[in-house]
Motif scaffolding. Structure first.
Motif, PDB file in Angstrom:
ATOM      1  N   ALA A 156      -3.071  -1.809  -8.370  1.00  0.00           N
ATOM      2  CA  ALA A 156      -3.295  -0.499  -7.767  1.00  0.00           C
ATOM      3  C   ALA A 156      -2.589  -0.400  -6.407  1.00  0.00           C
ATOM      4  O   ALA A 156      -2.018   0.636  -6.071  1.00  0.00           O
ATOM      5  N   GLN A 157      -2.620  -1.477  -5.649  1.00  0.00           N
ATOM      6  CA  GLN A 157      -1.954  -1.448  -4.353  1.00  0.00           C
ATOM      7  C   GLN A 157      -0.444  -1.455  -4.511  1.00  0.00           C
ATOM      8  O   GLN A 157       0.268  -0.783  -3.785  1.00  0.00           O
ATOM      9  N   PHE A 180      -6.774   2.335  -4.290  1.00  0.00           N
ATOM     10  CA  PHE A 180      -7.560   1.164  -3.897  1.00  0.00           C
ATOM     11  C   PHE A 180      -8.989   1.244  -4.431  1.00  0.00           C
ATOM     12  O   PHE A 180      -9.528   0.256  -4.923  1.00  0.00           O
ATOM     13  N   PHE A 181      -9.605   2.420  -4.333  1.00  0.00           N
ATOM     14  CA  PHE A 181     -11.005   2.545  -4.712  1.00  0.00           C
ATOM     15  C   PHE A 181     -11.232   2.835  -6.197  1.00  0.00           C
ATOM     16  O   PHE A 181     -12.339   2.674  -6.686  1.00  0.00           O
ATOM     17  N   THR A 195       1.250  -0.034   2.584  1.00  0.00           N
ATOM     18  CA  THR A 195       0.144   0.914   2.636  1.00  0.00           C
ATOM     19  C   THR A 195       0.150   1.739   1.367  1.00  0.00           C
ATOM     20  O   THR A 195       1.128   2.388   1.038  1.00  0.00           O
ATOM     21  N   GLY A 196      -0.952   1.681   0.630  1.00  0.00           N
ATOM     22  CA  GLY A 196      -1.080   2.458  -0.597  1.00  0.00           C
ATOM     23  C   GLY A 196      -2.058   3.587  -0.385  1.00  0.00           C
ATOM     24  O   GLY A 196      -2.618   3.772   0.702  1.00  0.00           O
ATOM     25  N   SER A 197      -2.274   4.336  -1.405  1.00  0.00           N
ATOM     26  CA  SER A 197      -3.228   5.430  -1.273  1.00  0.00           C
ATOM     27  C   SER A 197      -4.654   4.883  -1.378  1.00  0.00           C
ATOM     28  O   SER A 197      -4.905   3.852  -2.012  1.00  0.00           O
ATOM     29  N   MET A 198      -5.588   5.556  -0.792  1.00  0.00           N
ATOM     30  CA  MET A 198      -6.990   5.132  -0.843  1.00  0.00           C
ATOM     31  C   MET A 198      -7.553   5.292  -2.254  1.00  0.00           C
ATOM     32  O   MET A 198      -8.400   4.523  -2.678  1.00  0.00           O
ATOM     33  N   LEU A 201      -6.863  -4.621  -8.685  1.00  0.00           N
ATOM     34  CA  LEU A 201      -6.677  -4.210  -7.291  1.00  0.00           C
ATOM     35  C   LEU A 201      -5.248  -4.444  -6.822  1.00  0.00           C
ATOM     36  O   LEU A 201      -4.660  -3.599  -6.133  1.00  0.00           O
TER      37      LEU A 201
END
Length: 133
Positions: free
Chosen positions: A12-13, A43-44, A37-40, A9
């Motif tokens: 990814a962020q 994150f998922f 702020t990263g992309s959703m 995680l």
């Protein structure tokens, strides 16, 4: 167990953040994303991947259990001591032609029909001797 997920995680962020520009041009500063702020999707994605791996492992274990139970029922021989899922102990007598039902003999020589998948386990000879005493 959660250590690798936490690392995934964080990576990814961090991957979603853009490197700061040397000098933003006039008017471009408002259009840039604020730092952190990263992309959703970033994150998922690890969460979705972990969920899919857990579901695959669960289905694999279920399949192994079903195969073990099928082999147990097919390997029953006459006079095997068995235990049903309800805890009833009896002696295996016969299997129906379609293989869906089994007949068990109880202590008083009565016979009871059960669904074949109700057989939980076959007692070993030492367990069967203990149950008789």
């Amino acid at each position: 167990m959660w250590n690798w997920l936490t690392v995934a995680l964080v990576l990814a962020q961090a991957g979603g953040e853009a490197a700061p520009a040397a000098a933003p041009a006039a008017g471009e500063g408002a259009a840039q994303q604020p730092p952190g702020t990263g992309s959703m999707i970033g994150f998922f994605a690890p969460i979705l991947l972990a969920f899919m791996v857990m579901m695959w492992m669960n289905s694999r274990q279920s399949r192994k259990d079903q195969d073990r139970k099928r082999n147990l029922i097919q390997s029953l021989k006459k006079n095997d001591q068995v235990v049903t899922i309800g805890g009833i102990i009896g002696t295996f007598v016969s299997r129906s032609e379609d293989g869906l039902e089994v007949t068990l003999r109880m202590v008083d020589d009565s016979r009871i029909k059960f669904r074949a998948d109700a057989i939980r386990d076959v007692l070993s000879t030492s367990e069967a001797a203990h149950e008789k005493s």
